[in-house]
Design a protein around this motif. Structure first.
Motif, PDB file in Angstrom:
ATOM      1  N   ILE A   1       0.863  -1.198   0.080  1.00 30.77           N
ATOM      2  CA  ILE A   1      -0.219  -0.205  -0.162  1.00 30.77           C
ATOM      3  C   ILE A   1       0.708   1.062  -0.127  1.00 30.77           C
ATOM      4  CG2 ILE A   1      -1.661   1.283   1.402  1.00 30.77           C
ATOM      5  CD1 ILE A   1      -2.736  -1.374   2.208  1.00 30.77           C
ATOM      6  N   LEU A   2       1.927   1.150   0.736  1.00 25.69           N
ATOM      7  CA  LEU A   2       2.952   2.381   0.760  1.00 25.69           C
ATOM      8  C   LEU A   2       3.184   2.654  -0.605  1.00 25.69           C
ATOM      9  CD1 LEU A   2       4.270   4.563   2.766  1.00 25.69           C
ATOM     10  CD2 LEU A   2       6.123   2.617   3.054  1.00 25.69           C
ATOM     11  N   LEU A   3       3.831   1.661  -1.416  1.00 23.39           N
ATOM     12  CA  LEU A   3       4.487   1.934  -2.615  1.00 23.39           C
ATOM     13  C   LEU A   3       3.463   2.132  -3.840  1.00 23.39           C
ATOM     14  CD1 LEU A   3       7.398  -0.684  -1.992  1.00 23.39           C
ATOM     15  CD2 LEU A   3       7.510   1.803  -1.876  1.00 23.39           C
TER      16      LEU A   3
ATOM     17  N   PRO B   1       1.304   2.088  -9.427  1.00 24.55           N
ATOM     18  CA  PRO B   1      -0.157   1.879  -9.262  1.00 24.55           C
ATOM     19  C   PRO B   1      -0.624   0.484  -9.565  1.00 24.55           C
ATOM     20  CG  PRO B   1       0.297   4.118 -10.448  1.00 24.55           C
ATOM     21  CD  PRO B   1       1.518   3.213 -10.193  1.00 24.55           C
ATOM     22  N   LEU B   2       0.283  -0.454 -10.246  1.00 25.49           N
ATOM     23  CA  LEU B   2       0.093  -1.545 -10.773  1.00 25.49           C
ATOM     24  C   LEU B   2       0.216  -2.687  -9.456  1.00 25.49           C
ATOM     25  CD1 LEU B   2       1.605  -1.907 -14.178  1.00 25.49           C
ATOM     26  CD2 LEU B   2      -0.455  -1.555 -13.531  1.00 25.49           C
ATOM     27  N   LEU B   3       0.733  -2.297  -8.386  1.00 25.44           N
ATOM     28  CA  LEU B   3       0.714  -3.343  -7.257  1.00 25.44           C
ATOM     29  C   LEU B   3      -0.630  -3.529  -6.706  1.00 25.44           C
ATOM     30  CD1 LEU B   3       3.762  -1.823  -5.011  1.00 25.44           C
ATOM     31  CD2 LEU B   3       3.767  -3.704  -6.698  1.00 25.44           C
ATOM     32  N   PRO B   4      -0.753  -4.878  -6.517  1.00 26.65           N
ATOM     33  CA  PRO B   4      -1.995  -5.454  -5.982  1.00 26.65           C
ATOM     34  C   PRO B   4      -2.373  -5.341  -4.535  1.00 26.65           C
ATOM     35  CG  PRO B   4      -0.603  -7.182  -6.306  1.00 26.65           C
ATOM     36  CD  PRO B   4       0.237  -5.950  -6.577  1.00 26.65           C
ATOM     37  N   SER B   5      -2.319  -4.044  -4.049  1.00 27.66           N
ATOM     38  CA  SER B   5      -2.456  -3.740  -2.705  1.00 27.66           C
ATOM     39  C   SER B   5      -3.819  -3.880  -2.338  1.00 27.66           C
ATOM     40  CB  SER B   5      -2.179  -2.299  -2.267  1.00 27.66           C
ATOM     41  OG  SER B   5      -2.782  -1.377  -2.901  1.00 27.66           O
ATOM     42  N   GLY B   6      -4.768  -3.674  -2.892  1.00 31.46           N
ATOM     43  CA  GLY B   6      -6.097  -3.801  -2.626  1.00 31.46           C
ATOM     44  C   GLY B   6      -6.482  -5.353  -2.594  1.00 31.46           C
TER      45      GLY B   6
ATOM     46  N   PHE C   1     -10.361   5.391  -4.744  1.00 31.63           N
ATOM     47  CA  PHE C   1     -10.954   3.896  -5.312  1.00 31.63           C
ATOM     48  C   PHE C   1     -10.545   3.865  -6.981  1.00 31.63           C
ATOM     49  CE2 PHE C   1     -13.114   4.783  -1.657  1.00 31.63           C
ATOM     50  CZ  PHE C   1     -13.365   3.275  -1.261  1.00 31.63           C
ATOM     51  N   ALA C   2     -10.446   4.985  -7.580  1.00 33.90           N
ATOM     52  CA  ALA C   2     -10.118   5.020  -9.195  1.00 33.90           C
ATOM     53  C   ALA C   2      -8.821   4.435  -9.335  1.00 33.90           C
ATOM     54  CB  ALA C   2     -10.269   6.561  -9.677  1.00 33.90           C
ATOM     55  N   PRO C   3      -8.534   3.676 -10.609  1.00 34.26           N
ATOM     56  CA  PRO C   3      -7.116   3.276 -11.177  1.00 34.26           C
ATOM     57  C   PRO C   3      -6.259   4.496 -11.151  1.00 34.26           C
ATOM     58  CG  PRO C   3      -8.819   2.366 -12.402  1.00 34.26           C
ATOM     59  CD  PRO C   3      -9.569   3.327 -11.413  1.00 34.26           C
ATOM     60  N   ALA C   4      -5.060   4.404 -10.454  1.00 35.08           N
ATOM     61  CA  ALA C   4      -4.082   5.596 -10.325  1.00 35.08           C
ATOM     62  C   ALA C   4      -4.621   6.725 -10.224  1.00 35.08           C
ATOM     63  CB  ALA C   4      -3.767   5.613 -11.946  1.00 35.08           C
TER      64      ALA C   4
END
Length: 221
Positions: free
Chosen positions: A22-24, A29-34, A128-131
């Protein structure tokens, strides 16, 4: 799934992985943090259901859910703060990075228009929106917005996003158990929120001026 992921949930480093992701993801933005947050919440909830069915039920899972939420909120806010501070100092560099990314530049155009319409509350929606998080946090620093104009909304966005992500994961695990199916449905619910947010953040189409015919000059034959 409970056997494979349940062990990870209890390992202390799962919270480190979630927090780091989440931090990174404000920078990547492609990291699957959610998806990580949703999966951990679903496993915790499904395991809690199984434990409650034992002859001597104990429920040690609420502290894990609380810790998961606390890690996600803290990492989300600190990531926004770090991106804001870095962009504030190196505005041109980050502005150029956004311009070079087609995805980020397209998102910036949508969000700039949306923020002009709605201001602070749309920072929460953009989470919530991508990027959206990257564009808002970096854009706030590049445009040199004051901290009191951005950080309170960033904190609220972290709480709302974490509450929704943990909530859908926990609800799926409670209703369907710790399974790939329940986790998949919870991830779909998170993605659906992102689609709705992206649609709401779309700039309003500008109406083309209507050509009004001028009255004919009576002196011209």
């Amino acid at each position: 799934m409970q056997e494979t992921l349940g062990v990870l949930l209890y390992a202390p480093w799962i919270y480190v992985v979630v927090a780091a992701s989440i931090l990174l993801d404000v920078f990547v933005p492609l990291l699957p943090s959610g998806a990580l947050v949703v999966t951990a919440a679903a496993v915790a909830a499904g395991t809690a259901v199984d434990v409650a069915a034992l002859p001597s039920p104990t429920n040690p899972h609420l502290p894990q859910i609380f810790l998961l939420g606390a890690c996600a909120i803290t990492a989300s806010f600190l990531g926004d703060l770090l991106a804001y501070a870095l962009a504030l100092r190196g505005g041109r560099r980050f502005g150029g990075a956004i311009a070079r990314s087609r995805r980020l530049s397209a998102a910036q155009e949508r969000l700039d228009s949306a923020l002009r319409r709605g201001g602070g509350p749309l920072v929460v929606l953009a989470r919530f929106a991508p990027a959206g998080r990257a564009v808002v946090s970096l854009g706030a620093g590049v445009s040199r917005r004051r901290k009191r104009e951005f950080l309170p909304w960033s904190a609220l966005a972290a709480v709302v996003w974490t509450g929704y992500s943990v909530g859908v994961g926990y609800l799926g695990g409670q209703l369907l158990g710790a399974s790939w199916f329940s986790t998949g449905l919870s991830v779909v619910a998170l993605l659906a929120a992102g689609v709705v947010a992206a649609r709401l953040l779309r700039p309003e189409p500008t109406a083309e001026p209507i050509a009004v015919p001028l009255p004919a000059d009576p002196g011209v034959s």
